[in-house]
Design a protein around this motif. Sequence first.
Motif, PDB file in Angstrom:
ATOM      1  N   ARG A 109      17.587  53.552 -17.870  1.00 23.61           N
ATOM      2  CA  ARG A 109      18.410  53.885 -16.707  1.00 23.61           C
ATOM      3  C   ARG A 109      18.349  52.767 -15.667  1.00 23.61           C
ATOM      4  NH1 ARG A 109      16.261  59.199 -17.141  1.00 23.61           N
ATOM      5  NH2 ARG A 109      14.869  58.809 -15.354  1.00 23.61           N
ATOM      6  N   THR A 110      17.158  52.182 -15.490  1.00 22.64           N
ATOM      7  CA  THR A 110      17.017  51.079 -14.538  1.00 22.64           C
ATOM      8  C   THR A 110      17.875  49.898 -14.969  1.00 22.64           C
ATOM      9  OG1 THR A 110      14.740  51.748 -14.041  1.00 22.64           O
ATOM     10  CG2 THR A 110      15.367  49.498 -13.450  1.00 22.64           C
ATOM     11  N   GLN A 117      21.730  48.417  -4.505  1.00 22.24           N
ATOM     12  CA  GLN A 117      21.235  49.684  -3.967  1.00 22.24           C
ATOM     13  C   GLN A 117      20.079  50.226  -4.822  1.00 22.24           C
ATOM     14  OE1 GLN A 117      24.527  48.991  -4.493  1.00 22.24           O
ATOM     15  NE2 GLN A 117      24.968  48.618  -2.312  1.00 22.24           N
ATOM     16  N   SER A 118      20.233  50.172  -6.142  1.00 22.25           N
ATOM     17  CA  SER A 118      19.161  50.679  -7.007  1.00 22.25           C
ATOM     18  C   SER A 118      17.918  49.803  -6.886  1.00 22.25           C
ATOM     19  CB  SER A 118      19.625  50.749  -8.463  1.00 22.25           C
ATOM     20  OG  SER A 118      19.799  49.461  -9.016  1.00 22.25           O
ATOM     21  N   LEU A 119      18.114  48.497  -6.642  1.00 21.72           N
ATOM     22  CA  LEU A 119      16.975  47.607  -6.459  1.00 21.72           C
ATOM     23  C   LEU A 119      16.223  47.952  -5.178  1.00 21.72           C
ATOM     24  CD1 LEU A 119      15.400  45.174  -7.544  1.00 21.72           C
ATOM     25  CD2 LEU A 119      16.963  43.691  -6.254  1.00 21.72           C
ATOM     26  N   SER A 120      16.943  48.312  -4.141  1.00 16.40           N
ATOM     27  CA  SER A 120      16.305  48.730  -2.886  1.00 16.40           C
ATOM     28  C   SER A 120      15.489  50.001  -3.086  1.00 16.40           C
ATOM     29  CB  SER A 120      17.361  48.962  -1.796  1.00 16.40           C
ATOM     30  OG  SER A 120      17.993  47.745  -1.446  1.00 16.40           O
ATOM     31  N   SER A 144      18.973  36.572  -8.569  1.00 20.17           N
ATOM     32  CA  SER A 144      20.253  37.246  -8.762  1.00 20.17           C
ATOM     33  C   SER A 144      20.062  38.481  -9.636  1.00 20.17           C
ATOM     34  CB  SER A 144      21.245  36.295  -9.435  1.00 20.17           C
ATOM     35  OG  SER A 144      20.853  36.034 -10.770  1.00 20.17           O
ATOM     36  N   LEU A 145      21.029  39.414  -9.537  1.00 16.30           N
ATOM     37  CA  LEU A 145      20.967  40.604 -10.378  1.00 16.30           C
ATOM     38  C   LEU A 145      21.046  40.242 -11.850  1.00 16.30           C
ATOM     39  CD1 LEU A 145      23.155  43.213  -8.441  1.00 16.30           C
ATOM     40  CD2 LEU A 145      20.670  43.157  -8.669  1.00 16.30           C
ATOM     41  N   ASP A 146      21.843  39.224 -12.182  1.00 13.35           N
ATOM     42  CA  ASP A 146      21.945  38.813 -13.578  1.00 13.35           C
ATOM     43  C   ASP A 146      20.596  38.343 -14.115  1.00 13.35           C
ATOM     44  OD1 ASP A 146      24.587  39.443 -13.905  1.00 13.35           O
ATOM     45  OD2 ASP A 146      25.334  37.413 -13.517  1.00 13.35           O
ATOM     46  N   SER A 147      19.859  37.587 -13.287  1.00 17.33           N
ATOM     47  CA  SER A 147      18.556  37.105 -13.752  1.00 17.33           C
ATOM     48  C   SER A 147      17.570  38.259 -13.920  1.00 17.33           C
ATOM     49  CB  SER A 147      17.995  36.062 -12.781  1.00 17.33           C
ATOM     50  OG  SER A 147      17.523  36.664 -11.585  1.00 17.33           O
TER      51      SER A 147
END
Length: 444
Positions: A109-110, A117-120, A144-147
């Motif tokens: 799910r992560t 927002q989910s990272l926060s 970055s989110l991609d990384s």
Amino acid sequence: MKIKHLTNTGSSRLLLFFAGWGMDENPFSTFRPTDCDFAVAYDYSISTDAQLQSDHTEIMIVAWSFGVIAADLFISHHPELPITARIAVNGTLHPVDDRLGIPTAIFERTLAGLTEQSLSRFNRRMCGGAKAAQTFSASRPHRSLDSLRNELIAISALRNAGSSWDKAYISLNDNIIPPDNQKAAWALANVDTIEIDAPHLPDLKSIFEREIIDKKLVAQRFGSAVETYDDNADIQRAIASELSERWRTLCPPETIDSLIEIGAGTGLLTDSLCQWLTPRNLQLWDISQISDRLPGQHQICDGETAIRRLSPETVDAIASASAMQWFCSPRSFIAGCSKALKKGGWLAIATYGPDNFTEIRKPPYPSLSKLTQWIGNDMEILYADEQRIARQFNSPKELLTHIRLTGVNAVTQDRKTITEARHIITRDLRTLTYHPIIIIARKR
């Protein structure tokens, strides 16, 4: 994997910290461990087999969260590195596992729902609340989110290499990797655990200070106490004498042609051994001063790392009294001794257990059972015993004087020494418990 060196002081020692998922060096850029350089490993989407540009003689590894599995693979890929301490913090050797790591459904799910927002939300759970997360955000990683997504995919494919670990810290309030899963994982690996009241991201500085021995301070404190040590170290003298006598009853002296004593200092153990042993090649090692009156060749060195540089199966006996407790990894030291000893060679050690000075602090010393387990892998244990000796003083001031004159507060930094002194005085402490452990073994 990337490795960023944050301090380069010219120290011979390096603390290599394996950070968790999504990290870089920024959250740890203000860390300044004493008596060692500091480097951070992160971003495991690239490779866990990065080369470490280092000429340090000792490397201590602390790994947090998913950094544990990355460190495990790194250690296995680099057996040539002089690694001593291996400490895990809120991580396991099974990163995605329903019983031994992060449950598979939560991990998936992560990964599938990764957004800013989910990272926060993840950071709030990681830090243990909004306030702590806000503090963390001031030095948050620049990734970055991609990384982060690529790193998660790479981590899910990692499999442990079965490296040896000294101990594992488990936060009881960990909302990322369930504490029960961590306990099960380290029980399976037969690694001792320390439970702490903290979130997934604990106070890492306090763990560094507890586990990474300041060896420069050890040498300094014992050097300052050298003139007063013998007159005040009655417990240490009795332990050295008992170690020597127990060994004498088991060991034919003619079998010892070469002997290395580690932590010789003022000669409490040397004097006892020389009453019945006359090795042709006697080497005395110590991180601080060695008394000029003592026989043999003297070498000022860190015995924990120097033992690794000996050629295999070249020494008849290794002895040490009241020194091994200052090592970052007794387990690694024992392995080094086993490698250096000839077949039939002797290991005679006296150290201290986890109940030593419990009136003041809970030291991170291994138990008798753990020490015998490490030693028993390659050697036959002929004697193993422990005691608890209560040393009485007339006043807290006399107790504090004893500590100062024997250097036994050698691992505590100045501010902790002051705090402990206040603790002793306010509680009117007049007793110190020594917890000596003596083990004598012979290599098979």
